[in-house]
Motif scaffolding. Structure first.
Motif, PDB file in Angstrom:
ATOM      1  N   UNK A 187     -23.202  10.945 -13.680  1.00 25.66           N
ATOM      2  CA  UNK A 187     -23.239  10.445 -12.304  1.00 25.66           C
ATOM      3  C   UNK A 187     -24.110   9.212 -12.111  1.00 25.66           C
ATOM      4  N   UNK A 188     -25.096   9.040 -12.978  1.00 25.61           N
ATOM      5  CA  UNK A 188     -26.000   7.906 -12.818  1.00 25.61           C
ATOM      6  C   UNK A 188     -27.154   8.168 -11.879  1.00 25.61           C
ATOM      7  N   UNK A 189     -27.246   9.368 -11.302  1.00 22.44           N
ATOM      8  CA  UNK A 189     -28.385   9.685 -10.448  1.00 22.44           C
ATOM      9  C   UNK A 189     -29.547  10.153 -11.308  1.00 22.44           C
ATOM     10  N   UNK A 190     -30.719  10.262 -10.707  1.00 23.61           N
ATOM     11  CA  UNK A 190     -31.908  10.652 -11.465  1.00 23.61           C
ATOM     12  C   UNK A 190     -31.948  12.158 -11.689  1.00 23.61           C
ATOM     13  N   UNK A 191     -32.784  12.571 -12.632  1.00 26.82           N
ATOM     14  CA  UNK A 191     -32.957  14.004 -12.894  1.00 26.82           C
ATOM     15  C   UNK A 191     -33.535  14.705 -11.657  1.00 26.82           C
ATOM     16  N   UNK A 192     -34.409  14.002 -10.925  1.00 28.08           N
ATOM     17  CA  UNK A 192     -34.982  14.592  -9.714  1.00 28.08           C
ATOM     18  C   UNK A 192     -33.902  14.903  -8.690  1.00 28.08           C
ATOM     19  N   UNK A 193     -32.961  13.973  -8.502  1.00 24.24           N
ATOM     20  CA  UNK A 193     -31.859  14.190  -7.564  1.00 24.24           C
ATOM     21  C   UNK A 193     -31.026  15.395  -7.996  1.00 24.24           C
ATOM     22  N   UNK A 194     -30.752  15.496  -9.291  1.00 22.88           N
ATOM     23  CA  UNK A 194     -29.961  16.622  -9.799  1.00 22.88           C
ATOM     24  C   UNK A 194     -30.684  17.942  -9.526  1.00 22.88           C
ATOM     25  N   UNK A 195     -31.988  17.981  -9.795  1.00 17.19           N
ATOM     26  CA  UNK A 195     -32.748  19.219  -9.585  1.00 17.19           C
ATOM     27  C   UNK A 195     -32.774  19.606  -8.105  1.00 17.19           C
ATOM     28  N   UNK A 196     -32.930  18.618  -7.230  1.00 18.53           N
ATOM     29  CA  UNK A 196     -32.929  18.903  -5.791  1.00 18.53           C
ATOM     30  C   UNK A 196     -31.566  19.418  -5.333  1.00 18.53           C
ATOM     31  N   UNK A 197     -30.496  18.830  -5.869  1.00 16.76           N
ATOM     32  CA  UNK A 197     -29.147  19.258  -5.499  1.00 16.76           C
ATOM     33  C   UNK A 197     -28.890  20.692  -5.964  1.00 16.76           C
ATOM     34  N   UNK A 198     -29.300  21.000  -7.186  1.00 20.48           N
ATOM     35  CA  UNK A 198     -29.098  22.355  -7.703  1.00 20.48           C
ATOM     36  C   UNK A 198     -29.934  23.367  -6.920  1.00 20.48           C
ATOM     37  N   UNK A 199     -31.138  22.968  -6.524  1.00 18.83           N
ATOM     38  CA  UNK A 199     -31.973  23.859  -5.715  1.00 18.83           C
ATOM     39  C   UNK A 199     -31.316  24.140  -4.367  1.00 18.83           C
ATOM     40  N   UNK A 200     -30.683  23.126  -3.779  1.00 18.63           N
ATOM     41  CA  UNK A 200     -29.988  23.308  -2.506  1.00 18.63           C
ATOM     42  C   UNK A 200     -28.811  24.268  -2.654  1.00 18.63           C
ATOM     43  N   UNK A 201     -28.088  24.159  -3.767  1.00 22.94           N
ATOM     44  CA  UNK A 201     -26.955  25.065  -4.007  1.00 22.94           C
ATOM     45  C   UNK A 201     -27.436  26.486  -4.257  1.00 22.94           C
ATOM     46  N   UNK A 202     -28.578  26.618  -4.944  1.00 21.74           N
ATOM     47  CA  UNK A 202     -29.157  27.945  -5.153  1.00 21.74           C
ATOM     48  C   UNK A 202     -29.537  28.567  -3.822  1.00 21.74           C
TER      49      UNK A 202
END
Length: 248
Positions: A51-66
């Motif tokens: 996706x080209x986004x940062x690891x921080x963005x990915x972690x925040x997105x996964x936390x939101x889905x959790x």
């Protein structure tokens, strides 16, 4: 998993709010079945690469889905789509409104709901409902003059209109969104001078009073027009705010 991951993630938009963009893309893939119940998600690094986004963005997105119960994590194994996800619900949270474009989308939704609801309120309103709306406007005026945002009082006024329809589905929908329906954090009332605040309050209350007068008169068409005018003007103000910010 590389081929499948590329297919799933290469279309994620680079939105102004990247976390929300990634969350929305993942939710769409889960709801469509592209990501099936129990399926393992790609690793954080694989999502970053796709996706080209940062690891921080990915972690925040996964936390939101959790937090929404859509994925689970297993120690040492990674993230998986929940096998028994909660019933599909639609919500707008204050954290979702991280750009003015997202606020504009909420206003578009409100136009679709509140214009018709205001017409029904004009047709069905009771005297007690009128009193509740009027009290809400008085409370809004006091709150803004005291330097507050008035968002809770504004919410209460609009909710009173929905309650006056005597159709509980309108208020249930509004309550599901809560304060996100009145995204006053962008208006910067706390930074206004007293004259600026008075001008802002007078304009907003003029629009609100026009809505209330039409409902009181039981003029269905005028009530719809007044609400549409109010929300359309709010939309235009946010557009102006967005365009001004883009030029800074």
């Amino acid at each position: 998993m590389a081929d499948n991951e590329s297919m799933l993630f290469d279309a994620i938009p680079q939105a102004p709010n990247l976390r929300t963009g990634l969350v929305n893309t993942l939710i769409a893939q889960i709801e469509s079945g592209d990501l099936a119940p129990g399926q393992q998600l790609p690793t954080e690094q694989e999502i970053v690469a796709a996706t080209g986004v940062s690891r921080t963005v990915v972690r925040e997105a996964l936390a939101a889905l959790r937090a929404r119960g859509l994925i689970t994590t297993r120690q040492g194994l990674g993230a998986f789509v929940a096998k028994d996800p909660p019933p599909r619900t639609f919500s707008i949270l204050p954290d979702d409104l991280e750009s003015i474009d997202e606020v504009l989308r909420v206003l578009e939704l409100r136009m679709g709901i509140e214009v018709e609801a205001t017409g029904l309120a004009a047709k069905r309103r009771s005297d007690s409902a009128l009193e509740q709306m009027s009290s809400g406007l008085d409370a809004l005026e006091v709150a803004v003059r005291a330097g507050g945002s008035g968002s809770e009082e504004d919410f209460a006024f609009h909710r009173a209109i929905l309650a006056a329809t005597q159709n509980a589905n309108f208020t249930r929908l509004f309550d599901a969104f809560g304060s996100a329906m009145i995204p006053r954090q962008w208006t910067r009332i706390d930074q206004m001078t007293i004259p600026e605040r008075e001008t802002y309050l007078a304009r907003m209350q003029h629009e609100h009073r026009a809505i209330l007068a039409a409902i009181e008169a039981k003029d269905v068409n005028a009530a719809r027009r007044a609400m549409r005018s109010h929300l359309t003007k709010s939309y235009a103000r946010f557009e102006k705010l967005r365009d001004g910010a883009s030029h800074d």
